[in-house]
Design an enzyme around this catalytic site. Sequence first.
Site, PDB file in Angstrom:
ATOM      1  N   LYS A 256       0.849  -1.205   0.000  1.00  0.00           N
ATOM      2  CA  LYS A 256       0.000   0.000   0.000  1.00  0.00           C
ATOM      3  C   LYS A 256       0.879   1.248   0.000  1.00  0.00           C
ATOM      4  CE  LYS A 256      -3.285   2.478   3.045  1.00  0.00           C
ATOM      5  NZ  LYS A 256      -4.195   2.372   4.208  1.00  0.00           N
ATOM      6  N   ASP A 261      -2.830   9.948   4.232  1.00  0.00           N
ATOM      7  CA  ASP A 261      -4.238   9.542   4.305  1.00  0.00           C
ATOM      8  C   ASP A 261      -5.023  10.513   5.177  1.00  0.00           C
ATOM      9  OD1 ASP A 261      -6.620   8.243   4.283  1.00  0.00           O
ATOM     10  OD2 ASP A 261      -5.972   6.501   5.457  1.00  0.00           O
ATOM     11  N   LYS A 268     -10.672  12.038   8.647  1.00  0.00           N
ATOM     12  CA  LYS A 268     -10.200  11.525   9.929  1.00  0.00           C
ATOM     13  C   LYS A 268     -10.196  12.630  10.974  1.00  0.00           C
ATOM     14  CE  LYS A 268      -6.893   8.006   8.364  1.00  0.00           C
ATOM     15  NZ  LYS A 268      -7.503   6.852   9.043  1.00  0.00           N
ATOM     16  N   ASP A 279       1.437   6.113   5.813  1.00  0.00           N
ATOM     17  CA  ASP A 279       0.488   5.169   5.221  1.00  0.00           C
ATOM     18  C   ASP A 279       1.026   4.518   3.931  1.00  0.00           C
ATOM     19  OD1 ASP A 279      -1.892   3.879   5.711  1.00  0.00           O
ATOM     20  OD2 ASP A 279      -3.132   5.308   4.607  1.00  0.00           O
ATOM     21  N   ASP A 338     -12.315   6.547   3.723  1.00  0.00           N
ATOM     22  CA  ASP A 338     -11.120   6.291   4.538  1.00  0.00           C
ATOM     23  C   ASP A 338     -10.666   4.826   4.427  1.00  0.00           C
ATOM     24  OD1 ASP A 338      -9.055   6.839   6.210  1.00  0.00           O
ATOM     25  OD2 ASP A 338     -10.261   6.923   8.055  1.00  0.00           O
ATOM     26  N   GLU A 340      -9.463   3.305   1.998  1.00  0.00           N
ATOM     27  CA  GLU A 340      -8.912   3.486   0.654  1.00  0.00           C
ATOM     28  C   GLU A 340      -7.794   2.490   0.344  1.00  0.00           C
ATOM     29  OE1 GLU A 340      -7.791   4.988   3.220  1.00  0.00           O
ATOM     30  OE2 GLU A 340      -5.636   4.766   2.930  1.00  0.00           O
ATOM     31  N   ARG A 342      -7.501  -0.719   0.980  1.00  0.00           N
ATOM     32  CA  ARG A 342      -7.991  -1.983   0.408  1.00  0.00           C
ATOM     33  C   ARG A 342      -8.350  -1.797  -1.060  1.00  0.00           C
ATOM     34  NH1 ARG A 342     -12.692  -2.399   4.776  1.00  0.00           N
ATOM     35  NH2 ARG A 342     -11.070  -1.324   5.946  1.00  0.00           N
TER      36      ARG A 342
HETATM   37  N1  BES Z   1      -4.455   4.170   6.992  1.00  0.00           N
HETATM   38  C1  BES Z   1      -5.576   3.782   7.751  1.00  0.00           C
HETATM   39  C2  BES Z   1      -5.291   2.724   8.804  1.00  0.00           C
HETATM   40  C3  BES Z   1      -4.339   3.071   9.907  1.00  0.00           C
HETATM   41  C4  BES Z   1      -4.844   3.410  11.158  1.00  0.00           C
HETATM   42  C5  BES Z   1      -2.979   2.990   9.746  1.00  0.00           C
HETATM   43  C6  BES Z   1      -3.982   3.684  12.196  1.00  0.00           C
HETATM   44  C7  BES Z   1      -2.115   3.274  10.778  1.00  0.00           C
HETATM   45  C8  BES Z   1      -2.625   3.609  12.014  1.00  0.00           C
HETATM   46  C9  BES Z   1      -6.669   3.220   6.830  1.00  0.00           C
HETATM   47  O1  BES Z   1      -6.705   3.714   5.541  1.00  0.00           O
HETATM   48  C10 BES Z   1      -7.943   3.576   7.465  1.00  0.00           C
HETATM   49  O2  BES Z   1      -8.208   4.736   7.513  1.00  0.00           O
HETATM   50  N2  BES Z   1      -8.657   2.603   7.969  1.00  0.00           N
HETATM   51  C11 BES Z   1      -9.843   2.904   8.664  1.00  0.00           C
HETATM   52  C12 BES Z   1     -10.973   2.132   8.103  1.00  0.00           C
HETATM   53  C13 BES Z   1     -12.248   2.690   8.630  1.00  0.00           C
HETATM   54  C14 BES Z   1     -12.908   3.512   7.551  1.00  0.00           C
HETATM   55  C15 BES Z   1     -13.124   1.654   9.140  1.00  0.00           C
HETATM   56  C16 BES Z   1      -9.617   2.511  10.118  1.00  0.00           C
HETATM   57  O3  BES Z   1      -9.117   1.429  10.361  1.00  0.00           O
HETATM   58  O4  BES Z   1      -9.883   3.333  10.985  1.00  0.00           O
HETATM   59 ZN    ZN Z   2      -7.871   5.510   5.367  1.00  0.00          ZN
HETATM   60 ZN    ZN Z   3      -4.894   4.443   4.817  1.00  0.00          ZN
END
Ligand code: BES
Ligand code: ZN
Ligand code: ZN
Length: 491
Positions: A256, A261, A268, A279, A338, A340, A342
């Site tokens: 990724k 992000d 966020k 990220d 968010d 994104e 995946r």
């Molecule tokens: N980049 C984040 C995940 C992340 C969170 C990485 C904390 C490092 C530390 C990912 O793109 C994301 O935002 N995931 C979200 C999904 C949500 C929409 C359910 C998450 O896990 O909060």
């Molecule tokens: Zn995200």
């Molecule tokens: Zn992310």
Amino acid sequence: MKIEVTHESKGNIQTVIYPYLKDQWRANIQILESEYGLSAKVLDPLLDQDGTKLVIENDRNRKIIFLGLSEGVLPGKIRTDTIHAVRKNAGSFSFPILLDLRSLQDHRIIFEIINGLCLSSYHLGMYKSEDSPIDRRLKKSHAVVLLGNEQNEKVKSIIQEAQALAIAQKNTMDLVNGAGNLIHANALSKKAKKLSESFKSVSVKIFDKKKIKQLGLGCLLAVNQGSQWPPVFILLEYKPAHPKKSGLKKLGLAGKGITFDTGGLSIKPSANLHYMKSDLGGGAAVLGVVEAAARLEIPVSIVAAIPVTDNCIDAASFKPGDVIQSYLGKTIEIINTDAEGRLILADALSFLVKNHKPDVLIDLATLTGSCVQTFGYHCAGLFSNDQELSDQLVKAGLESGEKVWPLPMWAEYDEMLQSDIADIKNLSNKPVAGAISAAKFLQAFVLNHPSWAHLDIAGVALKENSFGNDKVASAFGVRLIIDFMQKYLVR
Ligand code: BES
Ligand code: ZN
Ligand code: ZN
């Protein structure tokens, strides 16, 4: 850090690092007495103590750092203790330092210490107008590694390998620590191009936005819609000069590469948002694996895909409720912008399976906060449809100190991603099992590849450690995948 290997003790060096096995510390007394002027009386109460580091000055005015290792100590701990010992004391070191390895026989321990020593000179203040005093000292630092007479060529090659690995790890760290406004997609393509220029065994293709459109990498385009910068899709191939003759031929890797992000329109919260510059940790680790494989001349081919963009907010951004079409052709209902990572990984995974047919496929991604909730900062999430691959990655993780642990992929979890209007949706309505449902989403795009593993490195790509006050890149994944290749693919 420049490293010089010698079999002769040099009397004039003022700073010594002396690693030893705590259980066998008495075996060291002769060396310590005759060479370093330390009497058993002084050493006795010190060396069998618990606690890994002790600094004492001896009568010859040398500073000696004892690195006490317990039997069975984890490799990751040896590495971080070594880094800590150097960085904590670098201000008062006189260089060169002497690393006296004469009491150690175990090659794995020697590897960790050398790798830690090389990593300890990592230059974190990349944007400082003037180097910090520690960085200034470590920049030109130089270590002399002292080996015993019976320590042979094998030990020397281990020292070289540990150094080569550290160079790749530091390059990965640079990308992850780099500022989000300065590391755009082109920074990763530059690194990838540089790899192909530096190593005959590495070739690279960089797909620009036009090519990405032509190919139909629709998820990458959707995430990029809100960006000021064009996306890139990096395809790297590593072909060893001396490939292994039998068994597994090609490892596929996807990483990724979100350079920042924001969450997009599903924005966020601002607390800890600055960490989202990391990220791209999965993509940076994939670059590091390719570099390390080339440096170590690992006899197994790699094909690697890194989709790169930031996830930003703009009138043109993709929106919750949108339906997009993936490279595979499946349509995706966007519930949350968010989620994104995946999306862009889905395109990368399908692309690899369709066009490159890897024998084993592994992706690395800072994918979910849910995985951080589950495992904290000590372990990455592992999701696989292949029990043998899963077991091998767990073992490689325990042995390398970059730990991964499995979570289930049962069919029941597929229901969470059923969309009413499209083939799949990118987020479940229920705020449970987030790391698992993200993995299930990816699985829908690997075309039933029989040997795939997803590593969610959200909690481990950045770490609190002795490099800085805030979290710093760990290069997690580089060491793990290289160890996995050496142990299980090179047979
Ligand atoms: N980049 C984040 C995940 C992340 C969170 C990485 C904390 C490092 C530390 C990912 O793109 C994301 O935002 N995931 C979200 C999904 C949500 C929409 C359910 C998450 O896990 O909060
Ligand atoms: Zn995200
Ligand atoms: Zn992310």
